[in-house]
Design a protein around this motif. Structure first.
Motif, mmCIF file in Angstrom:
data_model
loop_
_atom_site.group_PDB
_atom_site.id
_atom_site.type_symbol
_atom_site.label_atom_id
_atom_site.label_comp_id
_atom_site.label_asym_id
_atom_site.label_seq_id
_atom_site.Cartn_x
_atom_site.Cartn_y
_atom_site.Cartn_z
ATOM 1 N N PHE A 34 0.818 -1.208 0.000
ATOM 2 C CA PHE A 34 0.000 0.000 0.000
ATOM 3 C C PHE A 34 0.854 1.261 0.000
ATOM 4 N N ASN A 35 2.125 1.072 -0.375
ATOM 5 C CA ASN A 35 3.068 2.189 -0.405
ATOM 6 C C ASN A 35 2.547 3.390 -1.153
ATOM 7 N N ALA A 36 2.049 3.120 -2.363
ATOM 8 C CA ALA A 36 1.614 4.215 -3.219
ATOM 9 C C ALA A 36 0.497 5.003 -2.549
ATOM 10 N N TYR A 37 -0.425 4.286 -1.880
ATOM 11 C CA TYR A 37 -1.527 4.962 -1.199
ATOM 12 C C TYR A 37 -1.026 5.786 -0.032
ATOM 13 N N GLU A 38 -0.044 5.211 0.690
ATOM 14 C CA GLU A 38 0.505 5.958 1.826
ATOM 15 C C GLU A 38 1.134 7.260 1.347
ATOM 16 N N ILE A 93 -12.178 28.931 -8.728
ATOM 17 C CA ILE A 93 -11.416 28.803 -7.488
ATOM 18 C C ILE A 93 -9.931 28.998 -7.728
ATOM 19 N N THR A 94 -9.358 29.929 -7.005
ATOM 20 C CA THR A 94 -7.914 30.120 -7.128
ATOM 21 C C THR A 94 -7.210 29.747 -5.831
ATOM 22 N N ASP A 95 -7.978 29.578 -4.767
ATOM 23 C CA ASP A 95 -7.388 29.220 -3.486
ATOM 24 C C ASP A 95 -7.125 27.709 -3.456
ATOM 25 N N ARG A 96 -5.865 27.373 -3.355
ATOM 26 C CA ARG A 96 -5.496 25.946 -3.445
ATOM 27 C C ARG A 96 -6.140 25.089 -2.375
ATOM 28 N N SER A 97 -6.398 25.674 -1.215
ATOM 29 C CA SER A 97 -6.943 24.827 -0.157
ATOM 30 C C SER A 97 -8.413 24.514 -0.415
ATOM 31 N N LEU A 98 -8.983 25.073 -1.476
ATOM 32 C CA LEU A 98 -10.379 24.770 -1.798
ATOM 33 C C LEU A 98 -10.513 23.898 -3.046
ATOM 34 N N PHE A 99 -9.404 23.473 -3.607
ATOM 35 C CA PHE A 99 -9.480 22.638 -4.806
ATOM 36 C C PHE A 99 -10.136 21.302 -4.498
ATOM 37 N N PRO A 100 -11.108 20.884 -5.326
ATOM 38 C CA PRO A 100 -11.699 19.563 -5.109
ATOM 39 C C PRO A 100 -10.774 18.452 -5.609
ATOM 40 N N LEU A 101 -11.149 17.243 -5.261
ATOM 41 C CA LEU A 101 -10.313 16.081 -5.526
ATOM 42 C C LEU A 101 -9.892 15.948 -6.987
ATOM 43 N N GLN A 102 -10.853 16.166 -7.901
ATOM 44 C CA GLN A 102 -10.528 15.908 -9.315
ATOM 45 C C GLN A 102 -9.426 16.829 -9.826
ATOM 46 N N VAL A 103 -9.394 18.043 -9.324
ATOM 47 C CA VAL A 103 -8.349 18.968 -9.775
ATOM 48 C C VAL A 103 -6.984 18.464 -9.318
ATOM 49 N N VAL A 104 -6.934 18.021 -8.075
ATOM 50 C CA VAL A 104 -5.665 17.549 -7.525
ATOM 51 C C VAL A 104 -5.236 16.250 -8.208
ATOM 52 N N VAL A 105 -6.186 15.365 -8.412
ATOM 53 C CA VAL A 105 -5.857 14.089 -9.043
ATOM 54 C C VAL A 105 -5.404 14.302 -10.486
ATOM 55 N N ARG A 106 -6.062 15.211 -11.151
ATOM 56 C CA ARG A 106 -5.686 15.472 -12.535
ATOM 57 C C ARG A 106 -4.257 15.999 -12.601
ATOM 58 N N GLU A 107 -3.918 16.814 -11.611
ATOM 59 C CA GLU A 107 -2.555 17.345 -11.562
ATOM 60 C C GLU A 107 -1.550 16.193 -11.513
ATOM 61 N N ILE A 108 -1.884 15.181 -10.721
ATOM 62 C CA ILE A 108 -0.978 14.039 -10.599
ATOM 63 C C ILE A 108 -0.899 13.268 -11.916
ATOM 64 N N LEU A 109 -2.052 13.118 -12.564
ATOM 65 C CA LEU A 109 -2.078 12.296 -13.779
ATOM 66 C C LEU A 109 -1.487 13.007 -14.988
ATOM 67 N N MET A 110 -1.714 14.317 -15.072
ATOM 68 C CA MET A 110 -1.315 15.030 -16.284
ATOM 69 C C MET A 110 0.194 15.214 -16.403
ATOM 70 N N MET A 111 0.888 15.049 -15.288
ATOM 71 C CA MET A 111 2.335 15.268 -15.310
ATOM 72 C C MET A 111 3.049 14.442 -16.373
ATOM 73 N N THR A 112 2.505 13.258 -16.655
ATOM 74 C CA THR A 112 3.193 12.403 -17.615
ATOM 75 C C THR A 112 2.685 12.626 -19.033
ATOM 76 N N VAL A 129 -6.110 7.325 -9.168
ATOM 77 C CA VAL A 129 -7.331 7.005 -9.920
ATOM 78 C C VAL A 129 -8.294 6.206 -9.048
ATOM 79 N N ILE A 130 -7.759 5.188 -8.385
ATOM 80 C CA ILE A 130 -8.599 4.370 -7.516
ATOM 81 C C ILE A 130 -9.200 5.232 -6.414
ATOM 82 N N PHE A 131 -8.349 6.033 -5.823
ATOM 83 C CA PHE A 131 -8.782 6.870 -4.723
ATOM 84 C C PHE A 131 -9.935 7.788 -5.130
#
Lengths: 514, 286
Positions: free
Chosen positions: B58-62, B217-236, B257-259
């Motif tokens: 579960f490393n990746a999840y941690e 929304i420009t305040d990062r602490s208000l970003f919903p999950l999909q924005v953050v997840v997309r950031e992770i996915l789009m890097m590649t 993605v699972i999360f």
């Protein structure tokens, strides 16, 4: 009837009430996040909110952001940095905000947008401030680049953006040293040797797995062949550069067909990854790491950073990627082309800020501070004692820098001394960094060219790329190169673009013999 | 059951086709799950393709959860989904019910207004201006209020209410029930399948909401999950621009993605019975 009207009234009231409830709740949820600019500035003691935005990744939440805290404390500000990941999303948001008058206080944009915003009167002319309020930042930028960089942020004779110090190039050919050793070959130094090595990598089973499963060269589209173009003295397709005292466009370079002919020779021999033209993102890098090809044109940031060395060593402990010089060709030896004067970011301030002198001064303070020694160290290396220590006058990164330091660059508004900075941040790659900076490249001039109206650059570029692909894959004979140029001019009006580019380059005084 | 050869062949063929279709649907999900659970080195050695993990970690999840942005974004998304859906359903039902009553004064006009918004809207910038003028910019409410009612769902729910037999309402009225009571005690309980279905539409919409967040929304602490997840996915998806950028490993991407999709996947089975009913049945049973 009366009853029905009553019901309607009740329903309406109900709907209204739920809206009001929604409105009330907003205060609790967002707390201090509201007020993107108005208010606050008048009170002497209250921190001034500066809303800054740019595309980028990895920014932590404000409470974990050491750089923000340090800057806020020093400058009496509340810096709210927003980094949106992809350029397209960023541009969409920026355009909507600009149209709606909800400006960020300091934002990055591209030269094309900069020009548009400037002409619409949306952004502040910085020319009057550069000699006084912004003098420290100006000197910092000029010292680390050249006077020319100010021409790159000029629109109609006025300076509209703070240019961030240009990036240094990262890319070169990388080759599998262990494959060369297996086949007892030397690294290629000329185009012919490049061909031979690529052929050997394809046909002689360099990984010794008795399977015909390797290719010579992988990469992404024509980028993969940058040094091949360079060997013919040709810039990347579509770029403008100086040759024999004249500015020319790569498509019109007399050597272009020859360079394409050599690429065709590589492709015909079957030594190039057949998916080269469709590789996207990190696909080609992953193919190289998986041992599917032995030569790739890439930046060290995608090959020799620790995380990537770990990756390919995990796949094959014997694998060893080394950078090599560009192959020599008829016109010399160039690792593709690079725009050395192109600001790495363009920071603009909205025109509306003119009215709020106090806040404008704070923005200038911020820009100057990150250009000064103390501030520049902060946005490069983080907090002393936490992210780095100074030992004998040299910056020594701590382990925490590698973990937390990857977003600091989002605060480097005016830039950094690149070589020094990169070598501290990536001590294991110092040699690659130096190599990539040192090797010669063709200097392109097109970063500040704005396409003329009536010319669709995206369409023209797409057509040109499609035709080049046809040429190198033998779907269209190279003897028709002249016809290709003709179509580019008649159907896509490419000559309009070239003329306009020449004019702009001349106006900006970028070419020596302009 | 005696069957002819033809029947058997027919069954064999259709089962094979169904099995293939099923497989095609399941394999990508299985791939995502497996990669997210396999140690990174193992994934690399297998060329990035793992269907059945030999070793589970579960490393990746941690790692994913240690990124401060994700748990925060998760809270925001849950808040938006729960509160947003509640508001959606309340408002949709309150609009759909009167529109479904034939005798309502001005029914045609209101109906027209609802349908009109299906075909025409103000466009991005005017909408942004309204959101800005109402002070919703940079609040979670910008993700909820502008989408509080989706006209299409109003029409669906109105259709459902209309199919309830008029006799029930008449008898309720004879027994002295007023309109609120009829709505809350008769119309709504009888329409549970449609409300569940529409609720699911709304909830999934909120869960996946991305564009509104990017816009408002420009305040990062208000970003919903999909924005953050997309950031992770789009890097590649694009070549690296900055030397400092860290590319998340493929295992981290897959765990993201699972999360991001697991909660919705987990809710589906419980809503499925209503869902099929809501979609298919247009009237109440017996």
């Amino acid at each position: 009837m009366a009853k029905k009207q009553l019901v309607f009234a009740l329903l309406a009231a109900g709907a209204l009430a739920s809206f009001m409830l929604a409105g009330c709740g907003s205060g609790n949820e967002t707390g201090g996040a509201e007020g993107s600019g108005e208010g606050g500035a008048n009170q002497a003691s209250a921190p001034v909110t500066i809303n800054m935005t740019l595309p980028g990744t990895g920014l932590p939440t404000p409470d974990n952001d050491d750089i923000k805290k340090a800057l806020d404390e020093k400058l009496g500000t509340d810096i709210q940095l927003t980094a949106i990941q992809s350029g397209d999303d960023y541009n969409n948001q920026l355009r909507v905000r600009m149209s709606a008058g909800n400006y960020p206080d300091l934002f990055t944009t591209s030269y094309t947008y900069l020009k548009e915003f400037a002409e619409k009167g949306l952004i502040l002319d910085l020319t009057p401030y550069l000699e006084k309020e912004l003098k420290p930042a100006k000197d910092f930028i000029t010292n680390l680049s050249s006077e020319d960089i100010w021409k790159k942020v000029t629109v109609n004779g006025k300076i509209y953006a703070i240019p961030r110090v240009p990036d240094v190039p990262f890319s070169s050919f990388w080759i599998r040293q262990d494959w060369l050793d297996n086949l007892k070959l030397n690294p290629p130094t000329t185009l012919d040797e490049l061909f031979e090595v690529a052929k050997a990598f394809t046909e002689q089973d360099p990984d010794g797995n008795k399977k015909n499963d390797t290719y010579g060269i992988t990469g992404q589209k024509f980028d993969a062949f940058s040094p091949v173009f360079g060997a013919y003295g040709v810039g990347q397709p579509g770029t403008f550069y100086e040759k024999d005292g004249n500015v020319i466009n790569a498509y019109y370079d007399p050597n272009m067909p020859e360079a394409l002919a050599f690429i065709k020779k590589l492709i015909d021999a079957g030594v190039v990854d057949p998916e080269l033209m469709t590789n996207k993102g990190t696909v080609d890098q992953q193919k190289a790491f998986q041992g599917k090809a032995g030569i790739i044109f890439k930046g060290w940031i995608e090959i020799s950073k620790d995380e990537f060395v770990n990756q390919y060593k995990t796949i094959n402990p014997k694998a060893e990627w080394v950078h090599i010089d560009a192959p020599k060709g008829p016109a010399g030896q160039f690792n593709g082309s690079f725009d050395f004067d192109m600001p790495s970011r363009y920071y603009a301030i909205p025109k509306a800020m003119e009215k709020d002198k106090a806040k404008l001064q704070k923005i200038f303070d911020l820009i100057n501070y990150v250009s000064g020694e103390e501030g520049n160290d902060l946005v490069m290396y983080g907090i002393e004692g936490k992210h780095y220590n100074v030992v004998d006058g040299k910056v020594e990164p701590t382990e925490l820098m590698a973990v937390e330091g990857n977003y600091f660059h989002l605060y480097q508004i005016t830039g950094r001394p690149n070589k020094e900075y990169l070598e501290v941040k990536f001590p294991n790659q110092a040699e690659d960094i130096e190599f990539a900076i040192r090797i010669p490249r063709i200097k392109t001039l097109d970063s500040s060219i704005v396409p003329p109206t009536g010319f669709n650059k995206a369409d023209a570029d797409r057509y040109a790329e499609e035709e080049l692909v046809k040429f190198v894959y033998g779907k269209r004979p190279l003897s028709e190169y002249g016809d290709f140029l003709k179509t580019l001019e008649t159907t896509f009006k490419y000559n309009l673009y070239v003329d306009e580019a020449m004019k702009q380059i001349k106006e900006q005084g970028l070419a020596n013999n302009g | 059951m005696v069957r002819g050869l033809e029947d058997k062949i027919f069954n064999a063929v259709s089962y094979t086709i169904l099995a293939l279709v099923g497989l095609v649907t399941v394999v990508p999900l299985l791939y995502v799950l497996s990669v997210s659970l396999t140690p990174y080195a193992e994934v690399l050695k297998n060329g990035g393709y793992v269907l059945f993990p030999k070793e589970i970690t579960f490393n990746a999840y941690e790692k994913l959860l240690s990124n401060s942005a994700i748990p925060r974004a998760f809270q925001i998304t849950i808040f938006v989904t729960v509160v947003g859906t509640a508001i959606n359903l309340t408002l949709t039902a309150l609009l759909a019910y009167p529109l479904s009553r034939k005798g309502m004064p001005g029914r045609r006009l209101f109906l027209f207004m609802v349908v009109f918004t299906l075909l025409f809207n103000g466009g991005i910038i005017p909408t942004y201006l309204i959101v800005k003028a109402t002070g919703l910019i940079d609040t979670v409410w910008a993700l909820i209020v502008p989408n509080a009612i989706w006209s299409f769902n109003v029409l669906v729910m109105k259709g459902f209410f209309e199919n309830l037999p008029e006799e029930i309402f008449e008898s309720a009225r004879i027994d002295g029930a007023h309109e609120w009571r009829i709505l809350l005690r008769i119309a709504v309980p009888l329409s549970i399948p449609s409300i569940m279905t529409i609720g699911l539409f709304y909830a999934v919409g909120h869960w996946n909401s991305f564009f509104a967040a990017i816009m408002y929304i420009t305040d990062r602490s208000l970003f919903p999950l999909q924005v953050v997840v997309r950031e992770i996915l789009m890097m590649t998806q694009q070549p690296l621009e900055n030397a400092e950028d860290m590319v998340p490993t493929v295992t981290m991407q897959m765990s993201a993605v699972i999360f991001a999709s697991l909660p919705i996947i987990a809710v589906y089975p419980f809503l499925q019975k209503h869902f099929t009913k809501g979609m298919i049945i247009g009237s109440i049973k017996g």
